[in-house]
Design an enzyme around this catalytic site. Structure first.
Site, PDB file in Angstrom:
ATOM      1  CG  ASP A  79      -4.513  -2.226  -2.279  1.00 27.06           C
ATOM      2  OD1 ASP A  79      -3.794  -1.618  -3.333  1.00 27.06           O
ATOM      3  OD2 ASP A  79      -4.801  -1.710  -1.240  1.00 27.06           O
ATOM      4  CD  GLU A 137      -2.444   3.629  -2.860  1.00 30.34           C
ATOM      5  OE1 GLU A 137      -2.436   4.821  -2.368  1.00 30.34           O
ATOM      6  OE2 GLU A 137      -3.879   3.255  -3.281  1.00 30.34           O
ATOM      7  CD  GLU A 138      -7.161   2.476  -2.980  1.00 25.40           C
ATOM      8  OE1 GLU A 138      -7.547   3.292  -1.920  1.00 25.40           O
ATOM      9  OE2 GLU A 138      -7.002   2.423  -3.978  1.00 25.40           O
ATOM     10  CG  HIS A 362     -11.584   5.580  -5.060  1.00 22.34           C
ATOM     11  ND1 HIS A 362     -11.590   5.767  -3.683  1.00 22.34           N
ATOM     12  CD2 HIS A 362     -10.530   5.464  -5.890  1.00 22.34           C
ATOM     13  CE1 HIS A 362     -10.192   5.518  -3.477  1.00 22.34           C
ATOM     14  NE2 HIS A 362      -9.508   5.181  -4.792  1.00 22.34           N
TER      15      HIS A 362
END
Length: 388
Positions: A79, A137-138, A362
């Site tokens: 993701d 995962e996020e 990020h």
């Protein structure tokens, strides 16, 4: 031809796949196109057994060598993040407001690359390899790893490996650490209720905002006064919503924060102390309050023997100075859940070339140097081939 040379020859292919994945990122539980790209490539591998749409759009794929042996799992997350990309490159994200800013496009590409290299070396492969492409995962605090495990991702697996791109390390360097590598990540919400009144008559109300501010200050003593200073803990409150107008005493205050720990005992202590502090603040202020504490990802605890094996393999197949002994960090990864079930390790691989600007994970500008792809693929393949 050595596996390392084969990986270098594979680099143009890996680069193209990574760029395709990067251009079409998808957020957690929406990884449909991402899954289709991976399936298209996986089906080119002879004898591969594929399970599609696992725990959403996840994939579990197995293939085996010509000799009996152990089953090694390689995991990649799929993701992307809800971030608008600011890089000006041809392969910039085409999905508005979504970007592979944590490098999952690289993770998928390196696991796919390792699979292709192992497929070329089936005569040397003892046992088999399981490819785990994991969605969400996020999606902290409830990422996709648990659902993949429930769906059988770890059945008959002897060891599991994961690799995460890491901008703080020089390009191609491998960050290793046995034991705690990344922290447990919990999410909590505090709801404090008071009583509104005119701001000029605060005695007629109960100020939830002031109570919230007191709670914020008090909860920092958990770190400074309730825990051993040699044991890491971070408590951060990142969101505070309170009040409706400048001249009205706030009736409600909502706080959201995260707690990061390595030790299960410290994790338990933090939750209990947050509850106790909230009760104390409510008693002293006249408010009422509730705590909703969600346990998220566990700490990533690397198996000591597996790290020794990885270190030996790197020294033998690559270069001794490729290894960097890293310190743990308070960021989190739901790869931790696999390590609660099976021996294994998460590795960091450096992505910043000397002279390049280092953007953090990020960041809307994060774009790992693509030379990391062939080396990451080669290392994962070597770790599978040499494990006995």
């Amino acid at each position: 031809m050595t596996l390392l040379n084969s990986a270098k020859e594979l680099q143009p292919y890996l680069q193209n796949i990574r760029r395709e994945l990067h251009q079409f990122p998808e957020i957690s539980l929406q990884e449909k196109n991402t899954s289709e790209i991976l399936l298209r490539e996986l089906k080119k591998i002879d004898g591969i057994q594929i399970r599609e749409n696992v725990a959403g759009y996840g994939i579990i794929a197995d293939f085996y060598g010509e000799k009996p042996g152990k089953l090694i799992a390689l995991r990649a997350d799929m993701d992307a993040l809800q971030i608008e990309e600011k890089n000006d490159v041809e392969w910039k994200s085409k999905n508005l407001g979504v970007m592979h800013a944590c490098g999952h496009d690289n993770h998928m590409t390196m696991v796919l690359g390792a699979a292709l290299l192992l497929n070329k070396n089936k005569s040397k492969l003892s046992g088999g390899v399981r490819l785990i492409f994991q969605p969400a995962e996020e999606l902290s605090p409830n990422g996709g790893a648990k659902d993949m495990i429930k769906a059988g991702a770890l059945e008959n697996v002897d060891m599991i490996l994961g690799m995460h791109v890491w901008p703080d390390l020089p390009l191609g360097k491998i960050g290793l650490k046995s034991g705690a590598l990344m922290a447990a990540s919990d999410h909590f919400t505090i709801n404090i209720k008071g009583k509104s009144s005119h701001a000029a008559k605060p005695n007629e109300g109960i100020d939830a905002l002031v109570a919230g501010a007191q709670f914020i200050n008090q909860c920092q003593t958990i770190v400074s006064r309730n825990t051993n200073p040699m044991q890491s803990i971070v408590i951060t409150i990142g969101k505070m919503n309170s009040g409706t107008r400048y001249n009205i005493v706030a009736e409600e205050c909502i706080l959201e924060g995260t707690c990061r720990t390595f030790s299960p005992n410290i994790r338990d202590l933090a939750e209990k102390r947050l509850e106790t502090i909230l009760k104390g603040v409510c008693i002293s202020s006249g408010c009422s309050g509730t705590l909703n504490y969600e346990r998220g990802y566990s700490a990533v605890i690397n198996n000591e023997e597996i790290i020794k094996y990885i270190r030996t393999t790197i020294e033998d197949k690559f270069k001794k100075d490729d290894i960097v002994n890293v310190e743990p960090c308070m960021t989190a990864e739901d790869f931790s859940h696999y390590l609660l079930e099976k021996p294994g390790a998460l590795l960091w691989i450096g992505t910043t070339k000397e002279g390049e600007t280092k953007y953090p994970l990020h960041s809307s500008y994060y774009s790992p140097n693509e030379e990391v792809l062939w080396k990451g693929s080669a290392l994962l393949a070597e770790l599978v081939l040499n494990y006995k």
